[in-house]
Design a protein around this motif. Sequence first.
Motif, PDB file in Angstrom:
ATOM      1  N   LEU A  95      27.740  22.661  52.370  1.00 41.73           N
ATOM      2  CA  LEU A  95      27.895  22.862  50.931  1.00 41.73           C
ATOM      3  C   LEU A  95      27.951  21.534  50.189  1.00 41.73           C
ATOM      4  O   LEU A  95      27.432  21.400  49.077  1.00 41.73           O
ATOM      5  CB  LEU A  95      29.166  23.679  50.666  1.00 41.73           C
ATOM      6  CG  LEU A  95      29.458  24.081  49.223  1.00 41.73           C
ATOM      7  CD1 LEU A  95      28.379  25.017  48.697  1.00 41.73           C
ATOM      8  CD2 LEU A  95      30.828  24.752  49.135  1.00 41.73           C
ATOM      9  N   ARG A 140      25.411  30.190  48.168  1.00 41.07           N
ATOM     10  CA  ARG A 140      25.466  28.869  48.792  1.00 41.07           C
ATOM     11  C   ARG A 140      26.542  28.757  49.868  1.00 41.07           C
ATOM     12  O   ARG A 140      26.593  27.752  50.584  1.00 41.07           O
ATOM     13  CB  ARG A 140      25.719  27.808  47.716  1.00 41.07           C
ATOM     14  CG  ARG A 140      24.613  27.719  46.678  1.00 41.07           C
ATOM     15  CD  ARG A 140      25.022  26.849  45.521  1.00 41.07           C
ATOM     16  NE  ARG A 140      23.980  26.754  44.506  1.00 41.07           N
ATOM     17  CZ  ARG A 140      24.175  26.337  43.266  1.00 41.07           C
ATOM     18  NH1 ARG A 140      25.407  25.953  42.882  1.00 41.07           N
ATOM     19  NH2 ARG A 140      23.190  26.295  42.421  1.00 41.07           N
ATOM     20  N   GLN A 157      30.479  29.697  44.500  1.00 44.77           N
ATOM     21  CA  GLN A 157      29.471  29.269  45.459  1.00 44.77           C
ATOM     22  C   GLN A 157      29.064  30.425  46.370  1.00 44.77           C
ATOM     23  O   GLN A 157      27.884  30.555  46.746  1.00 44.77           O
ATOM     24  CB  GLN A 157      29.998  28.092  46.284  1.00 44.77           C
ATOM     25  CG  GLN A 157      30.255  26.823  45.494  1.00 44.77           C
ATOM     26  CD  GLN A 157      29.002  26.314  44.803  1.00 44.77           C
ATOM     27  OE1 GLN A 157      27.963  26.115  45.432  1.00 44.77           O
ATOM     28  NE2 GLN A 157      29.093  26.113  43.500  1.00 44.77           N
TER      29      GLN A 157
END
Length: 365
Positions: free
Chosen positions: A203, A328, A323
């Motif tokens: 990430l 992601r 996220q």
Amino acid sequence: MHKVKGVVVRAKNEPAAVETILVPDPGPGEALVDVLTCGVCQTDLHYKVGGVGDAFPYLLGHEAAGVVSAVGEGVTEVAVGDHVILNWRAVCGECRACRRGEPWYCFNTHNAEQKMTLEDGTELEPALGIGAFAEKTLVAAGQCTRIESPLEDGQYAAVGLLGCGLTAGIGAAINTGAVKRGESVAVIGCGGVGTAAVAGAALAGATTIIAVDVDDDKLSTAQRLGATHTVNSRSVDPVETIRELTGGHGADLVIDAVGVADTFMQAFQARDLAGRMVLVGVPNPGTVAEIPLDQVFSHGGSIKSAWYGDTLPSRDFPMLVDQYLLGRLDLDAFVSERIALEDVDAAFGTMKSGKVLRSVVELAR
């Protein structure tokens, strides 16, 4: 007073069993939470076997998501109806760490003042001040972090895991280890926390991510979650292999997600010059690792421990949920199975087998 079901362990090494517990209405600074999901974490097993203390009986569970059903006097952080992730570090805002602008190090975190009990009045000690293997639990309001983004019912199991292990691993990479775009990262130990560290490194933009373990299944999972290389340390020297995969230098950051002397030394030795090392695996009391001081000096860099991944829930949880929703951060991959309260004791055995990242209890809404 609310009469609900919860998972209790009455004495060291006894089975964890579903019992009726009594949960009081919230007092000043407290919140009552209807639990939606709760992950089965290694820390809960530590409580069960007496590895945390002997303040039995324990109400287990702490990696949880829920809905606030009542709040006590003076509570402004959350309101009735808020969906929340529970955390075990409600910061005080007044200690020397908080006052110097580092609340993730808060030295005076707190829990609910009132106690939940068994039906006969025996006080329960909630795991990490939460006790979320229960239909309802009572916590300090500061242990609740509001989920702002709308979620589908099936997503709370994944998001609730941010309350402990996943955040410890992700935070070890992003916060404590301060991974930068393009850096190399090695993670030693690919259980739930270590695999979360792999995901955190990905990430953050690391381009070489090396997962090290003795189990090929765990290494395969780490690869699905962002590892670019895998190393089975049963068959090769992990330090030499990490160096080979990083141009002969060693990794910019090495994370020890095991916490034994051997893996600590491997992490220390596998760093590049001026490289960073983070210890996030929790050592057993009395564990000793000997490091020559001349190597500490000549190698440079830093050696840090990660307390909860240096996480500030109010800052980090909303970002990580976003996220996840953006695709992601694959939190769903950490949910290996969905179980009922009655299955918690069996889930400890499943966890020890190493075949799951997380079993997650789901409660009826």
